[in-house]
Design a protein around this motif. Structure first.
Motif, PDB file in Angstrom:
ATOM      1  N   ARG A 202      56.902  11.613  43.263  1.00  0.00           N
ATOM      2  CA  ARG A 202      58.250  11.650  42.701  1.00  0.00           C
ATOM      3  C   ARG A 202      59.167  12.390  43.655  1.00  0.00           C
ATOM      4  O   ARG A 202      58.731  13.164  44.491  1.00  0.00           O
ATOM      5  CB  ARG A 202      58.250  12.336  41.342  1.00  0.00           C
ATOM      6  CG  ARG A 202      57.618  13.726  41.348  1.00  0.00           C
ATOM      7  CD  ARG A 202      57.618  14.335  39.959  1.00  0.00           C
ATOM      8  NE  ARG A 202      56.966  15.626  39.954  1.00  0.00           N
ATOM      9  CZ  ARG A 202      57.004  16.469  38.942  1.00  0.00           C
ATOM     10  NH1 ARG A 202      57.671  16.164  37.855  1.00  0.00           N
ATOM     11  NH2 ARG A 202      56.378  17.626  38.990  1.00  0.00           N
ATOM     12  N   HIS A 203      60.436  12.111  43.523  1.00  0.00           N
ATOM     13  CA  HIS A 203      61.454  12.868  44.238  1.00  0.00           C
ATOM     14  C   HIS A 203      61.962  13.965  43.311  1.00  0.00           C
ATOM     15  O   HIS A 203      62.189  13.727  42.124  1.00  0.00           O
ATOM     16  CB  HIS A 203      62.641  11.968  44.628  1.00  0.00           C
ATOM     17  CG  HIS A 203      62.274  10.828  45.519  1.00  0.00           C
ATOM     18  ND1 HIS A 203      61.839  10.997  46.805  1.00  0.00           N
ATOM     19  CD2 HIS A 203      62.297   9.491  45.305  1.00  0.00           C
ATOM     20  CE1 HIS A 203      61.613   9.826  47.347  1.00  0.00           C
ATOM     21  NE2 HIS A 203      61.879   8.888  46.463  1.00  0.00           N
TER      22      HIS A 203
ATOM     23  N   SER B 168      60.763  15.262  49.048  1.00  0.00           N
ATOM     24  CA  SER B 168      59.722  14.249  48.883  1.00  0.00           C
ATOM     25  C   SER B 168      58.520  14.574  49.751  1.00  0.00           C
ATOM     26  O   SER B 168      58.665  15.179  50.822  1.00  0.00           O
ATOM     27  CB  SER B 168      60.263  12.857  49.247  1.00  0.00           C
ATOM     28  OG  SER B 168      61.272  12.458  48.352  1.00  0.00           O
ATOM     29  N   TYR B 169      57.348  14.146  49.287  1.00  0.00           N
ATOM     30  CA  TYR B 169      56.110  14.293  50.043  1.00  0.00           C
ATOM     31  C   TYR B 169      55.749  12.935  50.655  1.00  0.00           C
ATOM     32  O   TYR B 169      55.760  11.917  49.959  1.00  0.00           O
ATOM     33  CB  TYR B 169      54.966  14.737  49.141  1.00  0.00           C
ATOM     34  CG  TYR B 169      55.066  16.146  48.622  1.00  0.00           C
ATOM     35  CD1 TYR B 169      54.202  16.602  47.644  1.00  0.00           C
ATOM     36  CD2 TYR B 169      56.017  17.033  49.119  1.00  0.00           C
ATOM     37  CE1 TYR B 169      54.273  17.901  47.164  1.00  0.00           C
ATOM     38  CE2 TYR B 169      56.101  18.326  48.646  1.00  0.00           C
ATOM     39  CZ  TYR B 169      55.232  18.755  47.663  1.00  0.00           C
ATOM     40  OH  TYR B 169      55.320  20.037  47.203  1.00  0.00           O
TER      41      TYR B 169
ATOM     42  N   HIS C 130      63.249   5.324  49.997  1.00  0.00           N
ATOM     43  CA  HIS C 130      63.443   6.157  48.816  1.00  0.00           C
ATOM     44  C   HIS C 130      63.157   5.386  47.524  1.00  0.00           C
ATOM     45  O   HIS C 130      62.965   5.986  46.477  1.00  0.00           O
ATOM     46  CB  HIS C 130      64.867   6.699  48.784  1.00  0.00           C
ATOM     47  CG  HIS C 130      65.221   7.493  50.006  1.00  0.00           C
ATOM     48  ND1 HIS C 130      64.324   8.320  50.630  1.00  0.00           N
ATOM     49  CD2 HIS C 130      66.369   7.568  50.730  1.00  0.00           C
ATOM     50  CE1 HIS C 130      64.906   8.880  51.682  1.00  0.00           C
ATOM     51  NE2 HIS C 130      66.130   8.437  51.767  1.00  0.00           N
TER      52      HIS C 130
ATOM     53  N   SER D 222      55.140   9.279  47.885  1.00  0.00           N
ATOM     54  CA  SER D 222      55.042  10.516  47.118  1.00  0.00           C
ATOM     55  C   SER D 222      55.144  10.200  45.624  1.00  0.00           C
ATOM     56  O   SER D 222      55.646   9.163  45.232  1.00  0.00           O
ATOM     57  CB  SER D 222      56.151  11.488  47.525  1.00  0.00           C
ATOM     58  OG  SER D 222      57.412  10.892  47.348  1.00  0.00           O
TER      59      SER D 222
ATOM     60  N   CYS E  19      58.234   4.823  47.679  1.00  0.00           N
ATOM     61  CA  CYS E  19      57.832   5.991  48.461  1.00  0.00           C
ATOM     62  C   CYS E  19      56.431   6.414  48.055  1.00  0.00           C
ATOM     63  O   CYS E  19      56.093   6.369  46.869  1.00  0.00           O
ATOM     64  CB  CYS E  19      58.828   7.129  48.211  1.00  0.00           C
ATOM     65  SG  CYS E  19      58.354   8.701  48.885  1.00  0.00           S
TER      66      CYS E  19
ATOM     67  N   LYS F 230      56.611  17.303  54.203  1.00  0.00           N
ATOM     68  CA  LYS F 230      57.608  17.577  53.174  1.00  0.00           C
ATOM     69  C   LYS F 230      58.999  17.444  53.785  1.00  0.00           C
ATOM     70  O   LYS F 230      59.317  18.121  54.762  1.00  0.00           O
ATOM     71  CB  LYS F 230      57.405  18.968  52.586  1.00  0.00           C
ATOM     72  CG  LYS F 230      56.125  19.098  51.775  1.00  0.00           C
ATOM     73  CD  LYS F 230      55.953  20.479  51.177  1.00  0.00           C
ATOM     74  CE  LYS F 230      55.495  21.479  52.230  1.00  0.00           C
ATOM     75  NZ  LYS F 230      55.144  22.785  51.634  1.00  0.00           N
TER      76      LYS F 230
END
Length: 382
Positions: free
Chosen positions: A31-32, A47-48, A24, A29, A27, A159
């Motif tokens: 953004r979270h 998250s992606y 986390h 992606s 990551c 996802k």
């Protein structure tokens, strides 16, 4: 965190009860996004996780080298950018080192003039690692989130809804690196798992089961706790398009390692029907678990469950266990140790040496030289 009992103020108890997964913090992606609060008031993030190989490529049988070559080229481009910038720094250093008087402030301290960060620096840094900070989804930001969703095609991301910084008993609500490692192995050996019936123990957010669902016929993703299982079921629904090409099915079910039987209470959510239990025992050929070995009592309970289930299976099966070897300094040993991992290894050896005349277990390590299909840090401790 310090717990002070009212009647025992002289004997404070110290305990650390917050755990945060490295996934986390770093990551792939962008953004979270906090999308809601769960039943116990924890913020839930979406998250992606980027797939380097889409399910369309899986269905077409495209060779992995065609995918990874592009990534290697991207990394080489980043190296070239870095080398170019290094040469620029050297050239600037040579120019600035001749005939330039040092700049001093009013107190006589040296003022260092720093070169502005170029666009190539930013591009190279983005290629190496995308560090993501949590972003809270607030009213009025939905459109921006929809734009980000449109940037990702349906078949190249997973996802996942998850939480962050949970107590130890809720670590299944986070995403852990060993689940990515297991997912990589599934995609690399996809022909091995095609059409199989699979059981995952301690499925957590369900990412390994979702990847397995792209190739397997049926996956029973199990864990304990209604809130966690609801999150897992939501993640399965979010990624149903990944499983559609292969026709895979994922069933989210409760399986408590501390109990000797499947939950069959029809009133209980995520309970098992007699037909589902029969289907599992008659057809299951693969069992898997990722990052579930962090507590000795739970490790013992998992191996008891593993023995009980495999003893009742109609056919022999293969069990895949993925974990991260976590190093910790302990005062008891005055050294860096891996106590949870050591207990896991000892229990695994006991299982392999088991001689009860009923079951025979063979343990084989898997070399980690297979391709990486998800963007994450594959560290040495995996």
């Amino acid at each position: 965190m310090v717990d002070l009992a009212e009647k025992e103020m002289d004997n404070p108890t110290f305990r650390s009860d917050t755990v945060l997964s490295d996934v986390h913090l770093h990551c792939p992606s962008k953004r979270h996004l906090m999308v809601r609060l769960n039943a116990v008031g924890q913020p839930v993030f979406l998250s992606y996780f980027k797939l380097l190989w889409s399910t369309e490529d899986l269905a077409s049988g495209k060779h992995v080298r065609e995918i990874t070559t592009g990534r290697e080229h991207q990394c080489r481009s980043g190296d070239e950018l870095c080398d170019k910038d290094r040469s620029n720094v050297e050239e600037e250093g040579e120019l600035n080192s001749e005939g330039v008087e040092a700049l001093l402030d009013d107190d006589g301290d040296l003022e260092v003039v720093r070169r502005p960060q170029s666009a190539s620096d930013l591009q190279a840094e983005d290629l190496l690692r995308d560090i993501v900070c949590p972003v809270i989804l607030m009213k009025g930001k939905e459109d921006a989130f929809e734009d980000e969703e449109q940037e990702c095609t349906c078949n190249d991301v997973v996802k996942i809804e998850h939480t962050m910084a949970t107590p130890l008993e809720d670590v299944g609500k986070q995403v852990w690196r060993a689940a990515f490692l297991l997912a990589d192995h599934i995609l690399f050996k996809r022909d091995t798992f095609r059409g199989c019936s699979v059981l995952e123990l301690g499925g957590g957010t369900g990412i390994a089961s979702i990847i397995m669902g792209t190739v397997a016929k049926r996956v029973y993703c199990t864990d304990v706790g209604e809130d966690l299982l609801a999150m897992c079921e939501q993640n399965v629904a979010l990624n149903k398009q990944l499983m559609e090409p292969g026709g895979g099915e994922i069933k989210v079910k409760e399986l408590d390692w501390l109990k000797d039987e499947f939950c069959t209470d029809p009133e209980a959510p995520y309970s098992w029907s007699e037909e589902e239990i029969a289907d599992l025992l008659d057809h299951c050929s693969v069992i898997m678990a990722a990052d579930v070995f962090y507590d000795d009592d739970l490790t013992d309970a998992l191996f008891r469950t593993l023995y009980r289930i495999t003893h009742n299976l109609r056919n022999s099966c293969t069990v895949y266990l993925a974990l991260e070897k976590r190093l910790n300094f302990t005062l008891r040993h005055m050294d860096i140790t891996c106590e949870a991992y050591s207990h896991f290894r000892n229990t695994l050896n006991d299982l392999e040496n088991l001689q009860d005349g009923k079951m025979k277990y063979t343990v084989e390590p898997i070399k980690l030289d297979f391709c990486q299909f998800l963007v994450y840090e594959r560290i040495e401790q995996l």
